[in-house]
Enzyme design. Sequence first.
Site, PDB file in Angstrom:
ATOM      1  N   GLY A 143       0.787  -1.214   0.000  1.00 52.49           N
ATOM      2  CA  GLY A 143       0.000   0.000   0.000  1.00 52.49           C
ATOM      3  C   GLY A 143       0.822   1.268   0.000  1.00 52.49           C
ATOM      4  O   GLY A 143       0.336   2.332  -0.372  1.00 52.49           O
ATOM      5  N   MET A 144       2.102   1.173   0.409  1.00 49.90           N
ATOM      6  CA  MET A 144       2.932   2.371   0.496  1.00 49.90           C
ATOM      7  C   MET A 144       4.103   2.374  -0.471  1.00 49.90           C
ATOM      8  O   MET A 144       4.556   3.442  -0.871  1.00 49.90           O
ATOM      9  CB  MET A 144       3.477   2.524   1.927  1.00 49.90           C
ATOM     10  CG  MET A 144       2.441   2.916   2.951  1.00 49.90           C
ATOM     11  SD  MET A 144       3.187   3.162   4.587  1.00 49.90           S
ATOM     12  CE  MET A 144       4.376   4.464   4.236  1.00 49.90           C
ATOM     13  N   ALA A 145       4.621   1.209  -0.824  1.00 46.41           N
ATOM     14  CA  ALA A 145       5.861   1.185  -1.612  1.00 46.41           C
ATOM     15  C   ALA A 145       5.905  -0.039  -2.506  1.00 46.41           C
ATOM     16  O   ALA A 145       5.149  -0.997  -2.327  1.00 46.41           O
ATOM     17  CB  ALA A 145       7.071   1.203  -0.677  1.00 46.41           C
ATOM     18  N   ASP A 200       3.798  -4.998  13.138  1.00 48.55           N
ATOM     19  CA  ASP A 200       3.224  -5.479  11.873  1.00 48.55           C
ATOM     20  C   ASP A 200       3.752  -6.875  11.535  1.00 48.55           C
ATOM     21  O   ASP A 200       4.095  -7.159  10.388  1.00 48.55           O
ATOM     22  CB  ASP A 200       3.552  -4.498  10.747  1.00 48.55           C
ATOM     23  CG  ASP A 200       2.668  -4.715   9.520  1.00 48.55           C
ATOM     24  OD1 ASP A 200       1.633  -5.408   9.644  1.00 48.55           O
ATOM     25  OD2 ASP A 200       3.004  -4.212   8.441  1.00 48.55           O
TER      26      ASP A 200
END
Length: 460
Positions: free
Chosen positions: A92-94, A215
């Site tokens: 989702g980010m990278a 996480d």
Amino acid sequence: WIPSLGSSRSWPGSCSFCRPTCCLQRGGDQVQLSGSQALERGLGGKIRLLRPIGSVSSGETTRVEEPTCTAVCGRQRKLGRYDLIFRFAGGGMADLYAAQLVGANGFQRIVAIKVLHDHLAGASKLRQMFIDEARLCSRIAHPNVVQVYELEQADDRHFIVMEYVAGENLRRLVGRTRPSFACCARIIGEAAAALHAAHETHDDQGQPLRLVHCDVSPENILVSYDGVTKLIDFGVAQVYGGQPFTHVNPLKGKLAYMAPEQAASQPVDRRADIFALGIVLYETSTRSSLFRRKTPAATLRAVVRCEVPPPSERVRGYPEQLERIVLRALQRDPDDRYQTARALQHELEAFVRSAAHPVTASTIQAMMTELFADRIEQRRAWLRRLEAPSEGDLPDLGGLTDQWAPPLLWRLQHRWQRLSAIAAGLLVALATLLGLILHWETSAPLAAQARTAPLGAQVE
């Protein structure tokens, strides 16, 4: 294909960041918008329409020109000193790319490069989290943690250069096979060793950072083709340093792999990571989801309630020793869990040694090379080429095995279990009904005969 609002579709061959121009239609109205303004890329390369269609006259077409792509995408081949070879993962980010560094006198090195998504690069908070991840990971030196080499910047973009691990994450592994109990214990035991190294990280003055990964999940545990486990992605890790553990942070991480105190927004410490690793061990060894539900709210409630059915109720012949380890790691009260990841590691190693067929790194290596022969060959083919072609998209290995993701298998398994329970209930109800009918058919004639018989006969 004419998409509608809220629909999604994969765009094969499209650039990772500069979207294809799409055509939207509502009734007789038609609008063309460039994907970068109307679309958002989701996980797995899916595209979701965001902007509502404006009101235009019938037959009128408005076109927004495609912007020039300056980000790291399928058509860019170089990032700073590194030549991109192929993309092998994304989130989702990278995105993660395999890249080659060419130095003097024929020096070459294959590395992994993590690049923040273009549409997130302008967010200062996310960019700072990205930088903090690189700084934090550079302090952790352990063979089961992916090593970070440097934090670079090119074309106003930050990217992390790290160790390239040829392997698969645990979710893909469980999607292709059912690992033995000893194999699961060895993989999770090495992940526990990596967690302990992270928990014991110190700053330059020798003070403990009191790091919490936050996480721990199957996606963030890699198993290399050489049989070595690697813990990755400290992007949402919390460093408490000198802060008391009464300090509470917003929810970060995956809901289905949170500890109850984390889901309830209570203070957390290293024992929250131990609980999350216990969830991974439970799901890997039973191939069934523990807390995941249909909606995020339902998942959060399940985590807070923390009702953990014994693994032996889901898998026949589940080892008693391993079950004790799993249930202790998943205790609702942090004081009842393993207090350190090293303690969990030692218990798992003892179980592996006591197994009828002990598992070594070579055992896992043989399993990985057999299961992922197709992906190994694809990686080798792209690495042999080294010089990417001047035109066309970068090869993408990230989506080749999306079909193997085990959540689908788990959902099917749970659905089959529910259907089996419903079928069993219906069979019981049907049997009860048949019994009542047979009883009524046999008792009704006797009752009628008794009513019609003379009084004297009844007395006799």
